[in-house]
Design an enzyme around this catalytic site. Structure first.
Site, PDB file in Angstrom:
ATOM      1  N   GLU A   1       0.781  -1.176   0.065  1.00 45.71           N
ATOM      2  CA  GLU A   1       0.071  -0.013   0.010  1.00 45.71           C
ATOM      3  C   GLU A   1       0.818   1.196   0.119  1.00 45.71           C
ATOM      4  O   GLU A   1       0.416   2.302  -0.468  1.00 45.71           O
ATOM      5  CB  GLU A   1      -0.923  -0.023   1.416  1.00 45.71           C
ATOM      6  CG  GLU A   1      -1.845  -0.956   1.193  1.00 45.71           C
ATOM      7  CD  GLU A   1      -2.497  -1.136   2.593  1.00 45.71           C
ATOM      8  OE1 GLU A   1      -3.945  -1.583   2.529  1.00 45.71           O
ATOM      9  OE2 GLU A   1      -1.950  -0.932   3.517  1.00 45.71           O
TER      10      GLU A   1
ATOM     11  N   ASP B   1     -12.305  -3.667  -2.253  1.00 47.53           N
ATOM     12  CA  ASP B   1     -13.193  -4.881  -2.582  1.00 47.53           C
ATOM     13  C   ASP B   1     -14.723  -4.291  -2.003  1.00 47.53           C
ATOM     14  O   ASP B   1     -14.897  -3.436  -1.294  1.00 47.53           O
ATOM     15  CB  ASP B   1     -12.951  -5.998  -1.681  1.00 47.53           C
ATOM     16  CG  ASP B   1     -12.622  -5.719  -0.195  1.00 47.53           C
ATOM     17  OD1 ASP B   1     -11.591  -5.480   0.079  1.00 47.53           O
ATOM     18  OD2 ASP B   1     -13.538  -5.669   0.482  1.00 47.53           O
TER      19      ASP B   1
HETATM   20  N1  SAH Z   1      -4.478 -11.683   3.362  1.00 46.44           N
HETATM   21  C1  SAH Z   1      -4.207 -10.388   3.127  1.00 46.44           C
HETATM   22  C2  SAH Z   1      -4.145  -9.494   4.081  1.00 46.44           C
HETATM   23  C3  SAH Z   1      -4.609  -8.166   4.102  1.00 46.44           C
HETATM   24  S1  SAH Z   1      -5.850  -7.847   5.314  1.00 46.44           S
HETATM   25  C4  SAH Z   1      -3.000 -10.681   1.969  1.00 46.44           C
HETATM   26  O1  SAH Z   1      -2.986 -11.826   1.578  1.00 46.44           O
HETATM   27  O2  SAH Z   1      -2.471  -9.840   1.567  1.00 46.44           O
HETATM   28  C5  SAH Z   1      -6.657  -6.390   4.703  1.00 46.44           C
HETATM   29  C6  SAH Z   1      -5.789  -5.295   4.793  1.00 46.44           C
HETATM   30  O3  SAH Z   1      -6.728  -4.428   3.795  1.00 46.44           O
HETATM   31  C7  SAH Z   1      -6.013  -4.607   6.169  1.00 46.44           C
HETATM   32  O4  SAH Z   1      -4.900  -4.021   6.545  1.00 46.44           O
HETATM   33  C8  SAH Z   1      -7.607  -3.962   6.029  1.00 46.44           C
HETATM   34  O5  SAH Z   1      -7.318  -2.662   6.690  1.00 46.44           O
HETATM   35  C9  SAH Z   1      -7.581  -3.739   4.308  1.00 46.44           C
HETATM   36  N2  SAH Z   1      -8.815  -4.134   4.220  1.00 46.44           N
HETATM   37  C10 SAH Z   1      -9.181  -4.031   2.607  1.00 46.44           C
HETATM   38  N3  SAH Z   1     -10.447  -4.485   2.614  1.00 46.44           N
HETATM   39  C11 SAH Z   1     -10.990  -4.929   3.573  1.00 46.44           C
HETATM   40  C12 SAH Z   1     -12.062  -5.393   4.075  1.00 46.44           C
HETATM   41  N4  SAH Z   1     -13.111  -5.577   3.264  1.00 46.44           N
HETATM   42  N5  SAH Z   1     -12.388  -5.510   5.283  1.00 46.44           N
HETATM   43  C13 SAH Z   1     -11.374  -5.251   6.194  1.00 46.44           C
HETATM   44  N6  SAH Z   1     -10.390  -4.785   5.824  1.00 46.44           N
HETATM   45  C14 SAH Z   1      -9.944  -4.572   4.704  1.00 46.44           C
END
Ligand code: SAH
Length: 244
Positions: A13, A198
């Site tokens: 990011e 998303d």
């Molecule tokens: N599993 C992901 C990890 C990112 S978690 C990976 O493989 O890269 C998601 C990150 O994006 C968090 O820092 C959060 O703040 C943000 N984020 C984006 N979409 C989100 C959503 N729908 N709900 C909660 N956090 C979200």
């Protein structure tokens, strides 16, 4: 000189922004914690970018890492303004689009359910103050505003959705309210800048949609943050005595 401090969860990011401003990493500043510091100067403002760092080989995300990072950044850097920039989920029903950048106009937790009287409920939800200049900035730069709600999970469970709907939440993330909590204790003003990866009501699996759109959303964040830093430096709106 104004000192603007960004707190950003994931390296992906932050990277387009760090590159654009040719910021240098200051190694070991937060040792033994994993937080990473990049610094530079833009248009007469001191600029710091603090990342939450890594554990288990992945970028730290979520409230615990976000709040201790915010505390360390405030204690170690004494910034005039904190900007939490990152990605979020949003709702098709609100007309949100992928890679659209919003400025936060309110912030609360959506997954802290504490039964009890009004005071306990108030504490659980948070509803912390944000920088009073947020609306002016959004208007000047043509950015939409939205209410950010924070929880500890990427997916959207029905119980969380109910609270989000009940309180008019529009942007769902995992760090903003935790940083706002620390800012509320210390009086450091906070600006929220969130780019949509998303659509929570779009029918696709959040994780897949998040991965697919992370790069586009992060580049949109860079473009918005370029304007934001220039706006903040130019307007000299921040000053330590006018916090709120
Ligand atoms: N599993 C992901 C990890 C990112 S978690 C990976 O493989 O890269 C998601 C990150 O994006 C968090 O820092 C959060 O703040 C943000 N984020 C984006 N979409 C989100 C959503 N729908 N709900 C909660 N956090 C979200």
């Amino acid at each position: 000189m104004n000192h603007i401090c960004y707190i950003i969860a994931m390296q992906a990011e932050a990277q387009p922004f760090i590159q654009e401003f040719q910021m240098e990493e200051v190694t070991g500043f937060f040792s033994p914690y994993p937080f990473r510091l990049y610094q530079g100067e833009v248009d007469g403002s001191r600029l710091s970018v603090v990342l939450l760092g890594q554990q288990h080989g992945t970028d730290l995300v979520g409230c615990e890492a976000a709040s201790i990072t915010a505390m360390a950044a405030i204690q170690g850097l004494a910034p005039d303004l904190i900007v939490n920039s990152g990605t979020c989920g949003a709702f098709k029903a609100d007309g949100a689009a992928i890679a659209e950048v919003y400025v936060g106009n309110a912030v609360m937790f959506h997954d802290r359910r504490v039964p009890g009287d009004d005071e306990w409920g108030t504490q659980a939800l948070g509803n912390y103050p944000l920088w009073s200049g947020s609306a002016k900035l959004a208007e000047a730069l043509g950015l939409r505003m939205g209410k950010v709600t924070t929880g500890s999970s990427l997916d959207l469970q029905p119980v969380d959705e109910e609270i989000i709907r009940q309180h008019g939440g529009q942007l769902k993330d995992m760090e903003a309210a935790a940083i706002a909590f620390v800012c509320s204790l210390t009086g450091v003003p906070l600006l929220l800048v969130k780019s949509v990866t998303d659509l929570c009501d779009g029918g696709e699996k959040t994780y897949d949609e998040f991965r697919r759109n992370l790069s586009a959303a992060s580049h949109a964040l860079r473009d918005a943050n370029l304007s934001i830093v220039r706006y903040l430096s130019r307007s000299k709106l921040i000053c330590r005595t006018s916090r709120s």
